[in-house]
Write a protein that holds these residues in place. Structure first.
Motif, PDB file in Angstrom:
ATOM      1  N   LEU A   1     -68.334  -7.448  14.370  1.00 28.59           N
ATOM      2  CA  LEU A   1     -67.427  -8.386  15.388  1.00 28.59           C
ATOM      3  C   LEU A   1     -68.570  -8.594  16.105  1.00 28.59           C
ATOM      4  CD1 LEU A   1     -64.344  -5.828  16.074  1.00 28.59           C
ATOM      5  CD2 LEU A   1     -64.581  -7.916  14.387  1.00 28.59           C
ATOM      6  N   GLY A   2     -68.343 -10.268  16.468  1.00 24.29           N
ATOM      7  CA  GLY A   2     -69.075 -10.616  17.515  1.00 24.29           C
ATOM      8  C   GLY A   2     -70.488 -11.019  17.037  1.00 24.29           C
ATOM      9  N   VAL A   3     -70.725 -11.711  16.143  1.00 21.12           N
ATOM     10  CA  VAL A   3     -72.001 -12.225  15.638  1.00 21.12           C
ATOM     11  C   VAL A   3     -71.927 -13.481  15.144  1.00 21.12           C
ATOM     12  CG1 VAL A   3     -73.084  -9.928  15.092  1.00 21.12           C
ATOM     13  CG2 VAL A   3     -71.682 -11.043  13.404  1.00 21.12           C
ATOM     14  N   ASN A   4     -72.956 -14.242  15.083  1.00 24.76           N
ATOM     15  CA  ASN A   4     -73.281 -15.530  14.552  1.00 24.76           C
ATOM     16  C   ASN A   4     -74.307 -15.667  13.717  1.00 24.76           C
ATOM     17  OD1 ASN A   4     -75.283 -16.275  16.250  1.00 24.76           O
ATOM     18  ND2 ASN A   4     -73.688 -16.715  17.694  1.00 24.76           N
ATOM     19  N   THR A   5     -74.782 -16.902  13.179  1.00 22.72           N
ATOM     20  CA  THR A   5     -75.798 -16.976  12.304  1.00 22.72           C
ATOM     21  C   THR A   5     -77.010 -17.884  12.957  1.00 22.72           C
ATOM     22  OG1 THR A   5     -74.915 -18.848  11.016  1.00 22.72           O
ATOM     23  CG2 THR A   5     -74.935 -16.452  10.111  1.00 22.72           C
ATOM     24  N   ALA A   6     -76.856 -18.077  14.260  1.00 23.73           N
ATOM     25  CA  ALA A   6     -78.093 -18.844  15.229  1.00 23.73           C
ATOM     26  C   ALA A   6     -78.948 -17.755  15.560  1.00 23.73           C
ATOM     27  CB  ALA A   6     -77.366 -19.342  16.540  1.00 23.73           C
ATOM     28  N   GLY A   7     -80.242 -18.248  15.450  1.00 24.07           N
ATOM     29  CA  GLY A   7     -81.424 -17.395  15.817  1.00 24.07           C
ATOM     30  C   GLY A   7     -81.647 -16.341  14.855  1.00 24.07           C
ATOM     31  N   GLN A   8     -81.684 -15.023  15.334  1.00 22.46           N
ATOM     32  CA  GLN A   8     -82.457 -13.784  14.501  1.00 22.46           C
ATOM     33  C   GLN A   8     -81.950 -13.586  13.427  1.00 22.46           C
ATOM     34  OE1 GLN A   8     -81.861 -10.013  16.370  1.00 22.46           O
ATOM     35  NE2 GLN A   8     -80.178 -11.017  17.755  1.00 22.46           N
ATOM     36  N   TYR A   9     -80.305 -13.813  12.992  1.00 22.63           N
ATOM     37  CA  TYR A   9     -79.684 -13.304  11.935  1.00 22.63           C
ATOM     38  C   TYR A   9     -79.876 -14.559  10.670  1.00 22.63           C
ATOM     39  CZ  TYR A   9     -77.439 -10.260  15.313  1.00 22.63           C
ATOM     40  OH  TYR A   9     -77.437  -9.122  16.308  1.00 22.63           O
ATOM     41  N   ALA A  10     -80.271 -15.702  11.051  1.00 18.35           N
ATOM     42  CA  ALA A  10     -80.111 -16.847  10.010  1.00 18.35           C
ATOM     43  C   ALA A  10     -81.130 -16.370   8.768  1.00 18.35           C
ATOM     44  CB  ALA A  10     -80.679 -18.065  10.523  1.00 18.35           C
ATOM     45  N   SER A  11     -82.147 -15.983   8.899  1.00 17.05           N
ATOM     46  CA  SER A  11     -82.904 -15.727   7.969  1.00 17.05           C
ATOM     47  C   SER A  11     -82.586 -14.341   7.001  1.00 17.05           C
ATOM     48  CB  SER A  11     -84.502 -15.375   8.281  1.00 17.05           C
ATOM     49  OG  SER A  11     -84.667 -13.993   9.069  1.00 17.05           O
ATOM     50  N   LEU A  12     -81.954 -13.392   7.743  1.00 20.82           N
ATOM     51  CA  LEU A  12     -81.292 -12.295   7.100  1.00 20.82           C
ATOM     52  C   LEU A  12     -80.206 -12.691   6.131  1.00 20.82           C
ATOM     53  CD1 LEU A  12     -81.173  -9.761   9.975  1.00 20.82           C
ATOM     54  CD2 LEU A  12     -82.798  -9.506   7.981  1.00 20.82           C
ATOM     55  N   VAL A  13     -79.291 -13.503   6.701  1.00 23.93           N
ATOM     56  CA  VAL A  13     -78.034 -13.982   5.779  1.00 23.93           C
ATOM     57  C   VAL A  13     -78.458 -14.655   4.805  1.00 23.93           C
ATOM     58  CG1 VAL A  13     -76.474 -13.469   7.652  1.00 23.93           C
ATOM     59  CG2 VAL A  13     -77.211 -15.711   7.364  1.00 23.93           C
ATOM     60  N   LEU A  14     -79.544 -15.769   5.044  1.00 26.61           N
ATOM     61  CA  LEU A  14     -79.876 -16.552   3.940  1.00 26.61           C
ATOM     62  C   LEU A  14     -80.749 -15.932   2.700  1.00 26.61           C
ATOM     63  CD1 LEU A  14     -81.276 -19.846   6.045  1.00 26.61           C
ATOM     64  CD2 LEU A  14     -79.173 -19.511   4.302  1.00 26.61           C
ATOM     65  N   ASN A  15     -81.068 -14.599   2.984  1.00 22.91           N
ATOM     66  CA  ASN A  15     -81.880 -13.497   2.018  1.00 22.91           C
ATOM     67  C   ASN A  15     -80.987 -12.696   1.287  1.00 22.91           C
ATOM     68  OD1 ASN A  15     -84.880 -14.155   1.610  1.00 22.91           O
ATOM     69  ND2 ASN A  15     -84.742 -14.413   3.935  1.00 22.91           N
ATOM     70  N   GLY A  16     -79.675 -12.984   1.524  1.00 20.24           N
ATOM     71  CA  GLY A  16     -78.515 -12.037   0.968  1.00 20.24           C
ATOM     72  C   GLY A  16     -77.919 -10.930   1.817  1.00 20.24           C
ATOM     73  N   ALA A  17     -78.178 -11.008   3.178  1.00 22.97           N
ATOM     74  CA  ALA A  17     -77.845  -9.706   3.680  1.00 22.97           C
ATOM     75  C   ALA A  17     -76.225  -9.832   4.068  1.00 22.97           C
ATOM     76  CB  ALA A  17     -78.545  -9.770   5.039  1.00 22.97           C
TER      77      ALA A  17
END
Length: 504
Positions: free
Chosen positions: A88-104
């Motif tokens: 809860l309470g996350v987005n894909t700006a900044g630090q999480y973008a690379s993680l989710v684009l790499n399948g996280a």
């Protein structure tokens, strides 16, 4: 044959009973939640219990201290170890973008048929274009954002209204006005620290920096820590080394040097409340719903705190940027391995985005927290008479407004008083007082990784320099050039160029 038939019928009945019980068993879902020290999580919040009972779900919420939340989420996404079913309470700006684009994380936009309530609210509030802004370079989005009808000015400068009236001060309109008020209070009460903070200096920064035309640091509107968005040019700029930032930190360093700014900038709500209630401080940047709790412990005659509209600085009168869509619900990729993954997604869609569930998250349980008088919401007497006020009491005692994912303006305003409505009306008349959140770049996975590494290095360096400038450990006049060179050496210009290259 009769015995065999009897056994068969008994087996069928037992199987049917087991199946029925299995269907009735609640869906268990684990979640990460960022725990605000001014609003500590409680497993027995009535709103949470009511939601679980109504929707036959068990929400195992792990409350993570706000300061550690980002680190723990990054670790869970990058390693997959001990990751919850949802965050809860996350987005894909900044630090999480690379993680989710790499399948996280799960590209939740691949499953629109499983999120009918979310889809309906997006259409109802006319936020289809806003949803498009959170798609990444692969055309997908990875979280279900919080949806807000209109931005509310729920926090900003809070100071002693009784002191202003006693001294004959008008309500402050600029930061120069605020400086004069703080200086007068210091003269009257030499042992005081007139302007204090809540939680950490990031709250102060994010609410005041936009009036200098920037937003950097822990809660920067770009989620980069060091870049800001130029609303006129529609581009990013390296705000951390800009003249705007130099003017900004010079102003607050002056407050610090003159004893007008509390040096204890990281503190819990109890500490802030005590300083305000005893007169040790007379102003802070915080939220309207906190005023009741801060007022409750005072022994000062006539003591009265109030929230004031946005102050003007060199860059105009602007508050922290807001977005009708905000951080929301993300599913780590491991959740997709659950055999009941579809049911998990559908259940959270229902629990957070259905109108019925949102009403519980917002105003609680009919007959307990409120009753209806025609179309009018009437809150229970113990809530309306609470010194902390309706909004804060609903949060602390019932869990309302804590993990709420939809905000309807009319319903939200029922939890505030006429004074708050008047303040919001005044802010609404100001020119672009609450700006929009800058767009998220369309990074590919490799660029997202590169920017994430640069961001970590730059942000860490900025935090050290910012504290040094504020406290006088470093001279803004003498050490500025060295600071700028350090940030350039660490890649701030290249970082900014990447953001502009991939901007939407």
């Amino acid at each position: 044959m009769k015995k065999l038939l009897t056994l068969l019928l008994a087996f069928l009945m037992l199987f049917s009973l087991i199946s029925a019980l299995a269907e009735e068993a609640p869906v268990t879902i684990s979640l990460y939640y960022s725990d605000n020290p001014t609003l500590p999580f409680r497993e027995d919040w009535p709103a949470l219990l009511a939601i679980q009972e109504k929707y036959n779900v068990k929400l195992n919420i792990e409350a993570i201290p706000m300061a550690d939340f980002g680190t723990k989420v990054s670790l869970a996404l990058s390693t997959g170890q001990n990751a919850p079913d949802a965050i809860l309470g996350v987005n894909t700006a900044g630090q999480y973008a690379s993680l989710v684009l790499n399948g996280a994380a799960v590209p939740i936009s691949d499953y629109p048929q499983w999120t009918p309530n979310f889809n309906a609210r997006v259409e109802e509030l006319g936020l289809q274009e806003n949803i498009e802004t959170i798609r990444l370079s692969d055309g997908k989005y990875y979280y279900l954002p919080r949806l807000w009808e209109k931005p509310i000015y729920d926090g900003g400068l809070i100071l002693r209204e009784d002191y202003l009236k006693a001294k004959g001060f008008d309500a402050p309109r600029t930061f120069d006005d605020l400086y004069e008020i703080l200086k007068a209070y210091k003269a009257d009460y030499p042992d005081s620290l007139p302007l204090t903070t809540i939680i950490n200096p990031g709250v102060l920064y994010r609410m005041t920096m936009p009036s200098w035309g920037i937003s950097v640091g822990q809660y920067s509107s770009t989620s980069t820590g060091v870049l800001s968005w130029d609303y006129d040019k529609k581009e990013y700029f390296p705000a951390a080394i800009s003249e705007q930032y130099r003017q900004y930190i010079s102003f607050f360093a002056k407050l610090y040097a003159e004893g007008l700014l509390d040096p204890e900038m990281k503190q819990d709500d109890t500490s802030t409340a005590k300083k305000l209630a005893t007169g040790k401080a007379m102003a802070t940047y915080g939220y309207y719903d906190q005023i009741g709790g801060w007022t409750e412990g005072t022994t000062i005659d006539g003591f009265k705190l109030n929230l004031y509209p946005v102050l003007a600085g060199p860059g105009g009168a602007h508050h922290q940027p807001r977005n009708p869509i905000g951080s929301g619900i993300m599913f780590p990729i491991g959740t997709a391995k659950r055999p009941d993954f579809e049911q998990v997604v559908r259940k959270l869609d229902e629990v957070f985005f259905s109108e019925e569930a949102n009403r519980i998250w917002c105003i609680g349980i009919e007959g307990e927290t409120y009753t209806m008088d025609g179309d009018r919401i009437v809150y229970a007497e113990d809530i309306t008479s609470s010194p902390a006020g309706i909004y804060k009491t609903m949060q602390n005692a019932y869990g309302c407004g804590t993990v709420q994912m939809i905000g309807y303006m009319d319903m939200e305003m029922t939890k505030y008083d006429d004074n708050f409505a008047a303040i919001n009306a005044a802010v609404a008349q100001m020119d672009d007082a609450i700006q929009t959140i800058p767009p998220t770049p369309f990074f590919d996975d490799l660029t997202a990784e590169e920017t994430a590494l640069l961001q970590t290095t730059l942000y860490d360096a900025f935090e050290v320099w910012n504290d040094a400038f504020l406290t006088g450990k470093k001279s803004i006049d003498d050490d500025w050039d060295a600071y700028v060179q350090d940030m350039k050496d660490k890649g701030i210009e290249e970082f900014c160029a990447l953001y502009n290259t991939y901007k939407r």
